[in-house]
Motif scaffolding. Structure first.
Motif, PDB file in Angstrom:
ATOM      1  N   ARG A  78      25.600   3.300  -1.375  1.00  0.00           N
ATOM      2  CA  ARG A  78      24.686   3.236  -0.243  1.00  0.00           C
ATOM      3  C   ARG A  78      24.365   4.599   0.322  1.00  0.00           C
ATOM      4  O   ARG A  78      25.062   5.585   0.046  1.00  0.00           O
ATOM      5  CB  ARG A  78      25.252   2.345   0.876  1.00  0.00           C
ATOM      6  CG  ARG A  78      26.499   2.869   1.521  1.00  0.00           C
ATOM      7  CD  ARG A  78      26.823   2.161   2.829  1.00  0.00           C
ATOM      8  NE  ARG A  78      25.847   2.421   3.867  1.00  0.00           N
ATOM      9  CZ  ARG A  78      25.777   3.552   4.565  1.00  0.00           C
ATOM     10  NH1 ARG A  78      26.613   4.548   4.304  1.00  0.00           N
ATOM     11  NH2 ARG A  78      24.884   3.712   5.505  1.00  0.00           N
ATOM     12  N   ARG A  79      23.305   4.631   1.122  1.00  0.00           N
ATOM     13  CA  ARG A  79      22.918   5.842   1.826  1.00  0.00           C
ATOM     14  C   ARG A  79      22.434   5.472   3.227  1.00  0.00           C
ATOM     15  O   ARG A  79      21.913   4.371   3.460  1.00  0.00           O
ATOM     16  CB  ARG A  79      21.831   6.607   1.100  1.00  0.00           C
ATOM     17  CG  ARG A  79      20.483   5.922   0.995  1.00  0.00           C
ATOM     18  CD  ARG A  79      19.368   6.954   0.780  1.00  0.00           C
ATOM     19  NE  ARG A  79      19.305   7.881   1.902  1.00  0.00           N
ATOM     20  CZ  ARG A  79      18.769   9.097   1.839  1.00  0.00           C
ATOM     21  NH1 ARG A  79      18.260   9.540   0.710  1.00  0.00           N
ATOM     22  NH2 ARG A  79      18.735   9.879   2.904  1.00  0.00           N
ATOM     23  N   ALA A  80      22.598   6.394   4.153  1.00  0.00           N
ATOM     24  CA  ALA A  80      22.115   6.209   5.518  1.00  0.00           C
ATOM     25  C   ALA A  80      20.632   6.572   5.589  1.00  0.00           C
ATOM     26  O   ALA A  80      20.155   7.451   4.861  1.00  0.00           O
ATOM     27  CB  ALA A  80      22.917   7.074   6.478  1.00  0.00           C
ATOM     28  N   LEU A  81      19.909   5.884   6.465  1.00  0.00           N
ATOM     29  CA  LEU A  81      18.489   6.130   6.690  1.00  0.00           C
ATOM     30  C   LEU A  81      18.207   6.090   8.189  1.00  0.00           C
ATOM     31  O   LEU A  81      19.044   5.640   8.974  1.00  0.00           O
ATOM     32  CB  LEU A  81      17.640   5.068   5.985  1.00  0.00           C
ATOM     33  CG  LEU A  81      17.697   4.996   4.460  1.00  0.00           C
ATOM     34  CD1 LEU A  81      17.040   3.707   3.974  1.00  0.00           C
ATOM     35  CD2 LEU A  81      17.033   6.202   3.828  1.00  0.00           C
ATOM     36  N   ASP A  82      17.048   6.518   8.576  1.00  0.00           N
ATOM     37  CA  ASP A  82      16.595   6.368   9.965  1.00  0.00           C
ATOM     38  C   ASP A  82      15.071   6.278   9.943  1.00  0.00           C
ATOM     39  O   ASP A  82      14.370   7.270  10.138  1.00  0.00           O
ATOM     40  CB  ASP A  82      17.067   7.545  10.821  1.00  0.00           C
ATOM     41  CG  ASP A  82      16.778   7.326  12.306  1.00  0.00           C
ATOM     42  OD1 ASP A  82      16.412   6.189  12.676  1.00  0.00           O
ATOM     43  OD2 ASP A  82      16.918   8.288  13.097  1.00  0.00           O
ATOM     44  N   ILE A  83      14.565   5.081   9.678  1.00  0.00           N
ATOM     45  CA  ILE A  83      13.133   4.848   9.528  1.00  0.00           C
ATOM     46  C   ILE A  83      12.704   3.799  10.533  1.00  0.00           C
ATOM     47  O   ILE A  83      13.219   2.680  10.539  1.00  0.00           O
ATOM     48  CB  ILE A  83      12.794   4.379   8.102  1.00  0.00           C
ATOM     49  CG1 ILE A  83      13.205   5.444   7.074  1.00  0.00           C
ATOM     50  CG2 ILE A  83      11.312   4.059   7.982  1.00  0.00           C
ATOM     51  CD1 ILE A  83      13.011   5.006   5.631  1.00  0.00           C
ATOM     52  N   ASP A  84      11.764   4.151  11.395  1.00  0.00           N
ATOM     53  CA  ASP A  84      11.258   3.200  12.381  1.00  0.00           C
ATOM     54  C   ASP A  84      10.533   2.069  11.668  1.00  0.00           C
ATOM     55  O   ASP A  84       9.816   2.300  10.682  1.00  0.00           O
ATOM     56  CB  ASP A  84      10.309   3.903  13.354  1.00  0.00           C
ATOM     57  CG  ASP A  84       9.971   3.029  14.539  1.00  0.00           C
ATOM     58  OD1 ASP A  84       9.019   2.232  14.425  1.00  0.00           O
ATOM     59  OD2 ASP A  84      10.661   3.116  15.563  1.00  0.00           O
ATOM     60  N   SER A  85      10.716   0.862  12.156  1.00  0.00           N
ATOM     61  CA  SER A  85      10.105  -0.300  11.491  1.00  0.00           C
ATOM     62  C   SER A  85       8.583  -0.210  11.467  1.00  0.00           C
ATOM     63  O   SER A  85       7.945  -0.787  10.580  1.00  0.00           O
ATOM     64  CB  SER A  85      10.543  -1.587  12.187  1.00  0.00           C
ATOM     65  OG  SER A  85      10.153  -1.585  13.554  1.00  0.00           O
ATOM     66  N   SER A  86       7.989   0.509  12.427  1.00  0.00           N
ATOM     67  CA  SER A  86       6.533   0.643  12.436  1.00  0.00           C
ATOM     68  C   SER A  86       6.031   1.495  11.277  1.00  0.00           C
ATOM     69  O   SER A  86       4.852   1.423  10.906  1.00  0.00           O
ATOM     70  CB  SER A  86       6.069   1.257  13.757  1.00  0.00           C
ATOM     71  OG  SER A  86       6.579   2.580  13.914  1.00  0.00           O
ATOM     72  N   GLN A  87       6.917   2.313  10.694  1.00  0.00           N
ATOM     73  CA  GLN A  87       6.552   3.133   9.543  1.00  0.00           C
ATOM     74  C   GLN A  87       6.684   2.385   8.225  1.00  0.00           C
ATOM     75  O   GLN A  87       6.057   2.742   7.231  1.00  0.00           O
ATOM     76  CB  GLN A  87       7.446   4.373   9.463  1.00  0.00           C
ATOM     77  CG  GLN A  87       7.318   5.368  10.583  1.00  0.00           C
ATOM     78  CD  GLN A  87       8.273   6.523  10.356  1.00  0.00           C
ATOM     79  OE1 GLN A  87       9.451   6.459  10.707  1.00  0.00           O
ATOM     80  NE2 GLN A  87       7.783   7.571   9.746  1.00  0.00           N
ATOM     81  N   LEU A  88       7.520   1.376   8.212  1.00  0.00           N
ATOM     82  CA  LEU A  88       7.909   0.728   6.965  1.00  0.00           C
ATOM     83  C   LEU A  88       6.973  -0.418   6.611  1.00  0.00           C
ATOM     84  O   LEU A  88       6.831  -1.367   7.384  1.00  0.00           O
ATOM     85  CB  LEU A  88       9.347   0.224   7.072  1.00  0.00           C
ATOM     86  CG  LEU A  88       9.976  -0.388   5.822  1.00  0.00           C
ATOM     87  CD1 LEU A  88       9.971   0.609   4.678  1.00  0.00           C
ATOM     88  CD2 LEU A  88      11.394  -0.840   6.127  1.00  0.00           C
ATOM     89  N   GLY A  89       6.344  -0.311   5.452  1.00  0.00           N
ATOM     90  CA  GLY A  89       5.470  -1.372   4.983  1.00  0.00           C
ATOM     91  C   GLY A  89       6.155  -2.233   3.933  1.00  0.00           C
ATOM     92  O   GLY A  89       6.686  -3.299   4.220  1.00  0.00           O
TER      93      GLY A  89
END
Length: 251
Positions: A78-89
Motif C-alpha cells: 500500500r501507499r498513502a495518498l491525499d487526493i480530494d474527492s472533487s479531484q477524483l473521477g
C-alpha cells in the motif's frame, strides 16, 4: 478476543494510514518496501499472525506488473495518498490472475479470499461512526498511533459472486467490496477495468466519499488455505478531464 475480532483488528491495522506492526519487515517484504520507482512510495503491510503474500516487480505476457503470490497467506502492498474527492473521477487498472480457488468468496467471512483486490481508503466524518466502529478504530489507533481509514472500498475478483455485487464486510461495515471480476472467465489474460470511484462509493456506502488517503493491492489465500497468483498492472487515478493524478501506479 475471538477469532473474528482478531481477524478484523489485523485488517484494520494493515489498512491504517501508518500501520505497521513490526519494526523490521521480513526480508521478502523488506525488499519490496525499499524498491526504486515505481514502488518507491509503496510499503508492505503484514497482518499479525498471518503468513505473508510475496509482492515483486515482474513481467507477465510482455507487460510489467506487480506480481503477487499468496500461499495460505495475506498481506497488503500500500501507499498513502491525499487526493480530494472533487479531484477524483475514475480509476483505471489492469490485472491478470492465474486462477481462482472455487471455495473462496468475499461474501462469507470464513472463505473471504480473493486472487486480486484493489483497496481504496477514504477519510470522513468520524463523528458518524457507530460505537462499535469507534471502539474498533480506537483499539487500532492505540496499537499503531494512526486511525484506520474512515471507509475502505475494495474492488475484488471473486470466485463465485456476480459482477457488481456489493458486499458489506461481516466484520466491519466500514469495509465494503464491489465484485468487478468473477469466476474463471478471463483468467490467464490481462483484464482492463475502469470505475467511477465516486459513484461506486455512493452505491456501496450511501454517502459521498471524503479524501482518498490510501491505495493498496491485496492477494490472499489465508482463510481457505489456498494459493493464488495475480499480476497488477498500472493503477491510474484520473480526474474528470482524464488526466492522471499524482500517486497513481504507473508501470
Amino acid at each position: 478476543m475471538n477469532c473474528s475480532r482478531i481477524t478484523l483488528l489485523n485488517l484494520l491495522l494493515a489498512l491504517g494510514l501508518g500501520a505497521c506492526t513490526t519494526s523490521k519487515l521480513p526480508d521478502a517484504l523488506e525488499a519490496v518496501a525499499s524498491m526504486p520507482e515505481p514502488l518507491a512510495e509503496w510499503s508492505a503491510r503484514p497482518l499479525p499472525g498471518k503468513r505473508l503474500t510475496h509482492y515483486s516487480l515482474a513481467q507477465r505476457a510482455g507487460r510489467p506488473c506487480v506480481l503477487a503470490q499468496a500461499a495460505q497467506s495475506v498481506s497488503l502492498l500500500r501507499r498513502a495518498l491525499d487526493i480530494d474527492s472533487s479531484q477524483l473521477g475514475r480509476v483505471q487498472f489492469d490485472w491478470w490472475i492465474q486462477g481462482v480457488e472455487p471455495s473462496a468468496t468475499v461474501t462469507h467471512p470464513d472463505t473471504d479470499d480473493a486472487p486480486a483486490r484493489l483497496v481504496l481508503g477514504f477519510a470522513g466524518d468520524e463523528a458518524k461512526l457507530s460505537m462499535r466502529n469507534r471502539l474498533q478504530f480506537e483499539l487500532a489507533q492505540a496499537l499503531t498511533g494512526e486511525m484506520p481509514p474512515y471507509a475502505t472500498l475494495m474492488y475484488v475478483w471473486d470466485a463465485r459472486a456476480d459482477v457488481e455485487t456489493v458486499v458489506i464486510s461481516a466484520r466491519s461495515d466500514r469495509i465494503r467490496k464491489i465484485v468487478v471480476g468473477s469466476g474463471g472467465r478471463g483468467k490467464g489474460a490481462w483484464q482492463s477495468l475502469q470505475r467511477d470511484v465516486s459513484a461506486d462509493f455512493q452505491n456501496a456506502f450511501g454517502e459521498v466519499p471524503g479524501r482518498l488517503v490510501s491505495m493498496a493491492l491485496m492477494t490472499d489465500g489465508d482463510n481457505t488455505g489456498s494459493r493464488s497468483t495475480a499480476c497488477y498492472g498500472s493503477v491510474l487515478l484520473k480526474d474528470d478531464a482524464g488526466q492522471t493524478l499524482a500517486g497513481s501506479l504507473q508501470l
